[in-house]
Design a protein around this motif. Structure first.
Motif, PDB file in Angstrom:
ATOM      1  N   LYS A 196       0.830  -1.206   0.000  1.00  0.00           N
ATOM      2  CA  LYS A 196       0.000   0.000   0.000  1.00  0.00           C
ATOM      3  C   LYS A 196       0.866   1.259   0.000  1.00  0.00           C
ATOM      4  O   LYS A 196       0.500   2.279  -0.587  1.00  0.00           O
ATOM      5  CB  LYS A 196      -0.929  -0.027   1.200  1.00  0.00           C
ATOM      6  CG  LYS A 196      -1.965  -1.150   1.079  1.00  0.00           C
ATOM      7  CD  LYS A 196      -2.977  -1.140   2.187  1.00  0.00           C
ATOM      8  CE  LYS A 196      -3.829  -2.394   2.211  1.00  0.00           C
ATOM      9  NZ  LYS A 196      -4.744  -2.547   1.081  1.00  0.00           N
ATOM     10  N   LYS A 205      -3.006   0.957   7.999  1.00  0.00           N
ATOM     11  CA  LYS A 205      -3.037  -0.182   7.078  1.00  0.00           C
ATOM     12  C   LYS A 205      -1.740  -0.970   7.126  1.00  0.00           C
ATOM     13  O   LYS A 205      -0.669  -0.388   6.958  1.00  0.00           O
ATOM     14  CB  LYS A 205      -3.211   0.309   5.635  1.00  0.00           C
ATOM     15  CG  LYS A 205      -4.461   1.125   5.406  1.00  0.00           C
ATOM     16  CD  LYS A 205      -4.565   1.548   3.947  1.00  0.00           C
ATOM     17  CE  LYS A 205      -5.943   2.131   3.685  1.00  0.00           C
ATOM     18  NZ  LYS A 205      -6.128   2.507   2.282  1.00  0.00           N
ATOM     19  N   VAL A 243      -6.671  -3.496   7.538  1.00  0.00           N
ATOM     20  CA  VAL A 243      -7.018  -2.072   7.560  1.00  0.00           C
ATOM     21  C   VAL A 243      -7.925  -1.776   8.748  1.00  0.00           C
ATOM     22  O   VAL A 243      -8.935  -2.450   8.939  1.00  0.00           O
ATOM     23  CB  VAL A 243      -7.752  -1.678   6.249  1.00  0.00           C
ATOM     24  CG1 VAL A 243      -8.197  -0.221   6.301  1.00  0.00           C
ATOM     25  CG2 VAL A 243      -6.856  -1.917   5.037  1.00  0.00           C
ATOM     26  N   GLU A 272      -2.851   6.923   7.117  1.00  0.00           N
ATOM     27  CA  GLU A 272      -3.335   7.935   6.185  1.00  0.00           C
ATOM     28  C   GLU A 272      -4.583   8.625   6.703  1.00  0.00           C
ATOM     29  O   GLU A 272      -5.232   8.144   7.636  1.00  0.00           O
ATOM     30  CB  GLU A 272      -3.568   7.321   4.794  1.00  0.00           C
ATOM     31  CG  GLU A 272      -4.452   6.109   4.790  1.00  0.00           C
ATOM     32  CD  GLU A 272      -4.468   5.394   3.444  1.00  0.00           C
ATOM     33  OE1 GLU A 272      -3.389   5.131   2.880  1.00  0.00           O
ATOM     34  OE2 GLU A 272      -5.579   5.120   2.973  1.00  0.00           O
ATOM     35  N   GLU A 273      -4.882   9.754   6.073  1.00  0.00           N
ATOM     36  CA  GLU A 273      -6.054  10.521   6.461  1.00  0.00           C
ATOM     37  C   GLU A 273      -7.314   9.749   6.093  1.00  0.00           C
ATOM     38  O   GLU A 273      -7.396   9.158   5.011  1.00  0.00           O
ATOM     39  CB  GLU A 273      -6.016  11.855   5.700  1.00  0.00           C
ATOM     40  CG  GLU A 273      -7.138  12.777   6.046  1.00  0.00           C
ATOM     41  CD  GLU A 273      -7.084  14.062   5.232  1.00  0.00           C
ATOM     42  OE1 GLU A 273      -6.112  14.252   4.460  1.00  0.00           O
ATOM     43  OE2 GLU A 273      -8.021  14.850   5.367  1.00  0.00           O
ATOM     44  N   LYS A 274      -8.291   9.764   6.976  1.00  0.00           N
ATOM     45  CA  LYS A 274      -9.572   9.110   6.687  1.00  0.00           C
ATOM     46  C   LYS A 274     -10.367  10.001   5.727  1.00  0.00           C
ATOM     47  O   LYS A 274     -10.537  11.196   5.968  1.00  0.00           O
ATOM     48  CB  LYS A 274     -10.345   8.929   7.989  1.00  0.00           C
ATOM     49  CG  LYS A 274     -11.697   8.295   7.824  1.00  0.00           C
ATOM     50  CD  LYS A 274     -12.364   8.102   9.178  1.00  0.00           C
ATOM     51  CE  LYS A 274     -13.780   7.622   9.020  1.00  0.00           C
ATOM     52  NZ  LYS A 274     -14.442   7.447  10.318  1.00  0.00           N
ATOM     53  N   ILE A 275     -10.806   9.397   4.648  1.00  0.00           N
ATOM     54  CA  ILE A 275     -11.526  10.160   3.619  1.00  0.00           C
ATOM     55  C   ILE A 275     -13.015   9.905   3.779  1.00  0.00           C
ATOM     56  O   ILE A 275     -13.432   8.766   4.010  1.00  0.00           O
ATOM     57  CB  ILE A 275     -11.112   9.702   2.202  1.00  0.00           C
ATOM     58  CG1 ILE A 275      -9.591   9.553   2.089  1.00  0.00           C
ATOM     59  CG2 ILE A 275     -11.609  10.653   1.147  1.00  0.00           C
ATOM     60  CD1 ILE A 275      -9.161   8.794   0.850  1.00  0.00           C
ATOM     61  N   GLU A 288     -17.816   5.065  -1.680  1.00  0.00           N
ATOM     62  CA  GLU A 288     -16.816   4.239  -2.369  1.00  0.00           C
ATOM     63  C   GLU A 288     -17.352   3.685  -3.688  1.00  0.00           C
ATOM     64  O   GLU A 288     -18.537   3.360  -3.798  1.00  0.00           O
ATOM     65  CB  GLU A 288     -16.444   3.047  -1.484  1.00  0.00           C
ATOM     66  CG  GLU A 288     -15.406   3.387  -0.448  1.00  0.00           C
ATOM     67  CD  GLU A 288     -15.019   2.195   0.403  1.00  0.00           C
ATOM     68  OE1 GLU A 288     -14.496   1.204  -0.154  1.00  0.00           O
ATOM     69  OE2 GLU A 288     -15.240   2.257   1.622  1.00  0.00           O
ATOM     70  N   LYS A 291     -18.868  -4.138   1.526  1.00  0.00           N
ATOM     71  CA  LYS A 291     -17.885  -4.978   2.232  1.00  0.00           C
ATOM     72  C   LYS A 291     -18.402  -5.535   3.544  1.00  0.00           C
ATOM     73  O   LYS A 291     -17.956  -6.584   4.002  1.00  0.00           O
ATOM     74  CB  LYS A 291     -16.625  -4.145   2.520  1.00  0.00           C
ATOM     75  CG  LYS A 291     -15.847  -3.813   1.249  1.00  0.00           C
ATOM     76  CD  LYS A 291     -14.341  -3.895   1.459  1.00  0.00           C
ATOM     77  CE  LYS A 291     -13.603  -4.063   0.152  1.00  0.00           C
ATOM     78  NZ  LYS A 291     -13.142  -2.820  -0.457  1.00  0.00           N
ATOM     79  N   ILE A 305      -8.512   5.047  -2.515  1.00  0.00           N
ATOM     80  CA  ILE A 305      -8.489   4.201  -1.316  1.00  0.00           C
ATOM     81  C   ILE A 305      -7.355   3.183  -1.468  1.00  0.00           C
ATOM     82  O   ILE A 305      -6.526   3.016  -0.592  1.00  0.00           O
ATOM     83  CB  ILE A 305      -9.832   3.458  -1.134  1.00  0.00           C
ATOM     84  CG1 ILE A 305     -10.978   4.432  -0.909  1.00  0.00           C
ATOM     85  CG2 ILE A 305      -9.750   2.443   0.002  1.00  0.00           C
ATOM     86  CD1 ILE A 305     -11.026   5.023   0.468  1.00  0.00           C
ATOM     87  N   GLU A 306      -7.370   2.484  -2.590  1.00  0.00           N
ATOM     88  CA  GLU A 306      -6.319   1.472  -2.825  1.00  0.00           C
ATOM     89  C   GLU A 306      -6.366   1.032  -4.289  1.00  0.00           C
ATOM     90  O   GLU A 306      -7.363   1.226  -4.973  1.00  0.00           O
ATOM     91  CB  GLU A 306      -6.534   0.241  -1.949  1.00  0.00           C
ATOM     92  CG  GLU A 306      -7.853  -0.444  -2.259  1.00  0.00           C
ATOM     93  CD  GLU A 306      -7.992  -1.832  -1.677  1.00  0.00           C
ATOM     94  OE1 GLU A 306      -7.058  -2.317  -1.044  1.00  0.00           O
ATOM     95  OE2 GLU A 306      -9.061  -2.428  -1.883  1.00  0.00           O
TER      96      GLU A 306
END
Ligand code: AMP
Ligand code: GLY
Length: 440
Positions: A108, A149, A159, A189-192, A196, A218, A290-291
């Motif tokens: 990541k 993560k 995660v 990382e910053e939470k967005i 999604e 998910k 996100i990824e």
């Protein structure tokens, strides 16, 4: 030339890949190598080898033995283990990136660094760690809005999101400490905030052909509650966008995939040939990453390979041959809803060994893909993970949902599914959420 295509993997995704290959006008011979038997795939294959799919030599030996002329790798683990490299070294062209290129999914931190280095917009704030040094400073700045993560593949368990799984700075420090103790690098990382969506592209290293956008679910239970899973279901819309996205969101996501493929080619000195899967968040400030995944999504690919109109063998050939620009990749203008039927207790303590009874007849606008099921004495037996996936197709999402739900309800036994995926009220909720964010 008549093709012999090797499929690596045995979930519903690989069943969908096998069916898409089997309906090709080129009538390829199919062979499969995986760690478990999938009766749906086996019924389409001349040979089915069982072994470790993360053992590059074993997969390459099977490919040679059966004279495969092309291979399609489904899951991420063999890609990260270098199975594509091993197949290529014995002369089998592969839909699926080499180990080095697959770092876009298997690390990541690599993915975040690549975007930063090539100035591709879409990264939130992030920092890579191998120890606890400097972590508290970052957590203090992003106190209520961070995500931690595991850098590597962790089967969806790597995660943890603040406010969701991490309820205090102490929780975050404890998770980070656990990762460090296991020798795992990690990314903070910053939470967005947003909605999604997945946007996958076929890629031959230079040209990308984009697929319709999809939304996955998910969480295990209705209302996005409960533990994370591999994905409980997905939907796509007839216009190939999603009701909560605008045209600009789609273009930004497509552009990110295009620039990432170009950056990978430059960084790794080799073309990315396979499916590039961007996992995005639509936010009030545009699309954020996100990824990345280096393969087809599961269940996303079940929707898309069902809707795919272009000959899939032709697409695979063009991916490995670098001629994707010449192929007109088309998907039918219909909506689709996919729901997984899973054993009670899934994902944490799933029941195993129950019979899965499928309806004798399916409506023409529905399909079933087999996943974690075995055959014993002529019966399908659930083995504990997501058992079967049902797809409904319609002129709009609502119609597709009704078709899907009708079939799912005909599958009796100690199983459950998410009844809310693709329903009008859930879709309206997503649209509302984005409206609120965009006007804030
Ligand atoms: P991943 O395994 O990277 O797909 O992450 C699992 C889930 O964590 C994603 O589907 C998101 O819901 C959530 N997630 C990951 N990264 C972020 C982020 N930066 N901000 C908010 N949610 C995230
Ligand atoms: N649907 C999520 C994944 O394939 O990773």
């Amino acid at each position: 030339m008549s093709e012999t295509v090797l499929i690596v993997g045995s979930g519903a995704r690989e069943h969908a890949i096998a069916l898409a290959l089997a309906r090709s006008a080129q009538q390829p011979a199919l062979v499969c190598f995986s760690n478990a038997l999938n009766p749906g795939i086996a019924s389409l294959c001349l040979e089915y080898g069982i072994g470790r799919i993360t053992d590059p030599e074993a997969v390459a030996a099977f490919a040679r033995e059966h004279e495969a002329t092309l291979a399609v790798i489904g899951p991420e683990a063999p890609l990260a283990a270098g199975v594509a490299d091993a197949l290529m070294s014995v002369g089998v062209p592969v839909v699926g990136p080499t180990r080095s290129l697959a770092r876009i999914e298997s690390s990541k931190g690599f993915a975040r660094d690549l975007l930063a280095k090539y100035k591709i917009p879409g990264n939130p704030f992030f920092r890579r760690f191998t120890s606890m040094d400097g972590l508290e400073e970052v957590l203090n700045v992003y106190a209520n809005r961070h995500v931690i993560k595991d850098d590597g593949l962790a089967g969806g368990k790597g995660v943890k999101v603040c406010g969701d799984h991490l309820l205090s700075i102490d929780d975050s420090l404890a998770f980070a400490r656990e990762l460090v103790e296991h020798g795992h690098p990690f990314v903070v990382e910053e939470k967005i905030e947003g909605e999604e969506f997945s946007l996958m592209s076929f890629c031959d290293g230079v040209t990308l052909k984009h697929m319709p956008a999809v939304q996955d679910h998910k969480r295990a239970y209705n209302g996005d509650k409960g533990p994370n899973t591999g994905g409980m279901g997905t939907y796509t819309d007839a216009d190939h966008k999603l009701p909560f996205l605008n045209g600009k969101d789609i273009t930004e996501a497509q552009e990110m995939n295009r620039r990432v493929a170009a950056a990978l080619a430059q960084e790794c000195g080799a073309p990315y040939r396979g499916v590039l899967y961007g996992g995005f968040m639509a936010t009030r400030d545009g699309v954020k990453l996100i990824e990345y995944n280096a393969r087809f999504g599961d269940p996303e690919s079940l929707n898309l390979l069902t809707l795919l109109q272009t000959d899939f063998v032709e697409i695979c050939r063009a991916i490995v041959g670098g001629t994707l620009a010449e192929v007109d990749v088309r998907f039918s203008d219909r909506a689709s809803v996919c729901k997984y039927v899973v054993p009670e207790g899934y994902p944490e303590t799933p029941r195993k060994g129950d019979e899965v009874q499928l309806p004798e007849e399916l409506p023409t606008n529905a399909k079933i893909f087999l996943s974690a099921v075995d055959v014993q004495q002529g019966k399908l037996i659930a083995t504990g993970s997501r058992a079967v996936a049902v797809i409904g197709i319609g002129d709009n999402i609502s119609e597709a949902e009704a078709v899907c739900e009708q079939v799912v309800r005909e599958i009796p036994g100690p199983f459950f599914h998410r009844t809310d995926i693709g329903t009008d009220s859930v879709i309206a909720g997503r649209v509302d959420h984005m409206k609120r964010l965009r006007s804030a």
